[in-house]
Scaffold this motif. Structure first.
Motif, PDB file in Angstrom:
ATOM      1  N   LEU A 104      -5.483  -5.531   3.143  1.00 29.03           N
ATOM      2  CA  LEU A 104      -4.115  -5.121   2.803  1.00 29.03           C
ATOM      3  C   LEU A 104      -3.163  -5.304   3.981  1.00 29.03           C
ATOM      4  O   LEU A 104      -1.988  -5.632   3.784  1.00 29.03           O
ATOM      5  CB  LEU A 104      -4.114  -3.664   2.330  1.00 29.03           C
TER       6      LEU A 104
ATOM      7  N   ARG B 162     -15.582  -7.553  -6.118  1.00 28.19           N
ATOM      8  CA  ARG B 162     -16.684  -6.585  -6.141  1.00 28.19           C
ATOM      9  C   ARG B 162     -17.411  -6.537  -7.482  1.00 28.19           C
ATOM     10  O   ARG B 162     -18.597  -6.245  -7.534  1.00 28.19           O
ATOM     11  CB  ARG B 162     -16.159  -5.192  -5.770  1.00 28.19           C
TER      12      ARG B 162
ATOM     13  N   ASP C 154     -10.166  -9.314  -5.821  1.00 25.31           N
ATOM     14  CA  ASP C 154     -11.223  -8.326  -5.609  1.00 25.31           C
ATOM     15  C   ASP C 154     -12.474  -8.835  -6.321  1.00 25.31           C
ATOM     16  O   ASP C 154     -12.527  -8.893  -7.551  1.00 25.31           O
ATOM     17  CB  ASP C 154     -10.785  -6.977  -6.185  1.00 25.31           C
TER      18      ASP C 154
ATOM     19  N   PHE D  14      -3.118  -7.406  -6.289  1.00 24.81           N
ATOM     20  CA  PHE D  14      -4.316  -8.191  -6.570  1.00 24.81           C
ATOM     21  C   PHE D  14      -4.125  -8.999  -7.850  1.00 24.81           C
ATOM     22  O   PHE D  14      -3.469  -8.559  -8.797  1.00 24.81           O
ATOM     23  CB  PHE D  14      -5.528  -7.267  -6.740  1.00 24.81           C
TER      24      PHE D  14
ATOM     25  N   LEU E 284     -11.546  -9.833  -1.249  1.00 25.93           N
ATOM     26  CA  LEU E 284     -12.217  -8.573  -0.934  1.00 25.93           C
ATOM     27  C   LEU E 284     -13.632  -8.655  -1.501  1.00 25.93           C
ATOM     28  O   LEU E 284     -13.832  -8.657  -2.715  1.00 25.93           O
ATOM     29  CB  LEU E 284     -11.458  -7.396  -1.536  1.00 25.93           C
TER      30      LEU E 284
ATOM     31  N   GLU F 257     -14.252   6.184   2.869  1.00 23.93           N
ATOM     32  CA  GLU F 257     -13.065   6.550   2.108  1.00 23.93           C
ATOM     33  C   GLU F 257     -13.050   8.056   1.831  1.00 23.93           C
ATOM     34  O   GLU F 257     -12.014   8.708   1.951  1.00 23.93           O
ATOM     35  CB  GLU F 257     -13.005   5.774   0.797  1.00 23.93           C
TER      36      GLU F 257
ATOM     37  N   PRO G 227     -16.660  -1.260   2.443  1.00 23.15           N
ATOM     38  CA  PRO G 227     -15.586  -1.417   1.452  1.00 23.15           C
ATOM     39  C   PRO G 227     -14.243  -0.848   1.909  1.00 23.15           C
ATOM     40  O   PRO G 227     -13.200  -1.462   1.694  1.00 23.15           O
ATOM     41  CB  PRO G 227     -16.116  -0.656   0.223  1.00 23.15           C
TER      42      PRO G 227
ATOM     43  N   LYS H  65     -11.174  -3.438   2.783  1.00 22.93           N
ATOM     44  CA  LYS H  65      -9.949  -3.375   1.968  1.00 22.93           C
ATOM     45  C   LYS H  65      -8.737  -3.065   2.826  1.00 22.93           C
ATOM     46  O   LYS H  65      -7.662  -3.651   2.646  1.00 22.93           O
ATOM     47  CB  LYS H  65     -10.105  -2.331   0.871  1.00 22.93           C
ATOM     48  N   GLU H  66      -8.890  -2.152   3.767  1.00 25.82           N
ATOM     49  CA  GLU H  66      -7.773  -1.811   4.652  1.00 25.82           C
ATOM     50  C   GLU H  66      -7.316  -3.034   5.446  1.00 25.82           C
ATOM     51  O   GLU H  66      -6.111  -3.300   5.559  1.00 25.82           O
ATOM     52  CB  GLU H  66      -8.196  -0.696   5.599  1.00 25.82           C
TER      53      GLU H  66
END
Length: 299
Positions: free
Chosen positions: A17, A55, A53, A28, A81, A140, A9, A13-14
């Protein structure tokens, strides 16, 4: 153009972006057909495109989004994502661009932490990187800890890191292993009972024993080669500096026969567990046998 970002995750995500920044996308979009249709209409909010997103998107919600995504023009970017896609979404991505970012493990995780520290402007010693890699936390959470370490004055020591880092150390199997190595029978069986009550996986505990005793074997062989090993020799053990020094201390008083017998016991226990026999019984036998084979440290 639909691009799916899957895998870890934090890394997914990084990467999303970064791609969004290149394409001028800044926020988003709600994963609903109405919101998606609106941002895909050129001219309403500047350049057409979207970040979604997925998720928390259910199978039902995906079914109503899918027709819109199937008809996205090639010149319009939609970035998804979706770290752990469902079977249906994974099938959809087979004919689209999918960028997967697996979570690094073991040595790869250590290298990841060292590289992230460089990006934050400081050098992460190998031993500290290995310590961080052993903690209970996702990428993270580890990134947040690295950001804290970047503020510490050099040199960076394990003592400083342990005072600052908020993540839990891997107490699970290693407390049990330590009690066995130190000949603390009551503590060993108390840890074993607690780990079983907490639902710990017995094969994982056997793995902890196997790792520790393979380290002891390497330390024993290193001492045979050089009874007074240097710091450079310690690095050959491929373990946290504290664990390496501790292994050398224990290996000095460990007879070769006891070490060989311990390794044989672990091999047999793992075989029994993998053959479907009671893994907890195999583990209890390991603890009992190793306590008899491993000499207790002098008080």
């Amino acid at each position: 153009m639909v691009i799916a970002f899957t895998g870890d995750p934090f890394l997914a995500k990084e990467a999303l972006l970064q791609e969004a920044s290149l394409r001028g996308l800044t926020r988003f979009t709600e994963p609903t057909p109405e919101a998606l249709a609106e941002v895909l209409s050129p001219g309403l909010f500047g350049k057409a495109g979207a970040m979604l997103d997925l998720r928390e998107v259910s199978d039902g919600e995906w079914k109503v989004l899918k027709p819109l995504l199937e008809n996205v023009p090639e010149e319009v970017a939609v970035l998804l994502l979706d770290p752990k896609p469902t079977t249906a979404r994974a099938a959809f991505y087979r004919t689209r661009e999918r960028r997967d970012f697996p979570t690094p493990k073991g040595k790869d995780l250590v290298r990841h932490l060292e590289n992230r520290a460089k990006r934050l402007g400081f050098r992460l010693p190998a031993g500290i990187a290995q310590y961080l890699a052993s903690l209970e936390g996702d990428l993270e959470a580890l990134e947040r800890e690295l950001e804290k370490l970047a503020l510490l004055p050099p040199p960076l020591t394990l003592e400083k890191v342990e005072r600052v880092v908020a993540l839990k150390p891997p107490v699970s199997g290693f407390d049990l292993v330590r009690a066995v190595l130190e000949g603390e029978a009551k503590a060993a069986f108390r840890h074993l009972r607690r780990l079983r009550e907490e639902g710990e996986e017995p094969l994982r505990l056997l793995g902890a024993f196997a790792w520790q005793f393979s380290l002891l074997a390497r330390a024993w062989m290193l001492l045979k080669e050089n009874p007074r090993p240097t710091e450079a020799d310690l690095a050959r053990l491929e373990a946290h500096p504290y664990a390496a020094k501790r292994a050398l201390e224990l290996a000095r008083g460990l007879p070769k026969e006891a070490l060989e017998a311990s390794l044989d016991v672990l091999i047999q226990a793992e075989r029994r567990a993998k053959e479907g026999k009671d893994p907890w019984l195999a583990l209890e036998r390991v603890v009992y046998t190793l306590l008899r084979l491993t000499p207790a440290e002098p008080a």
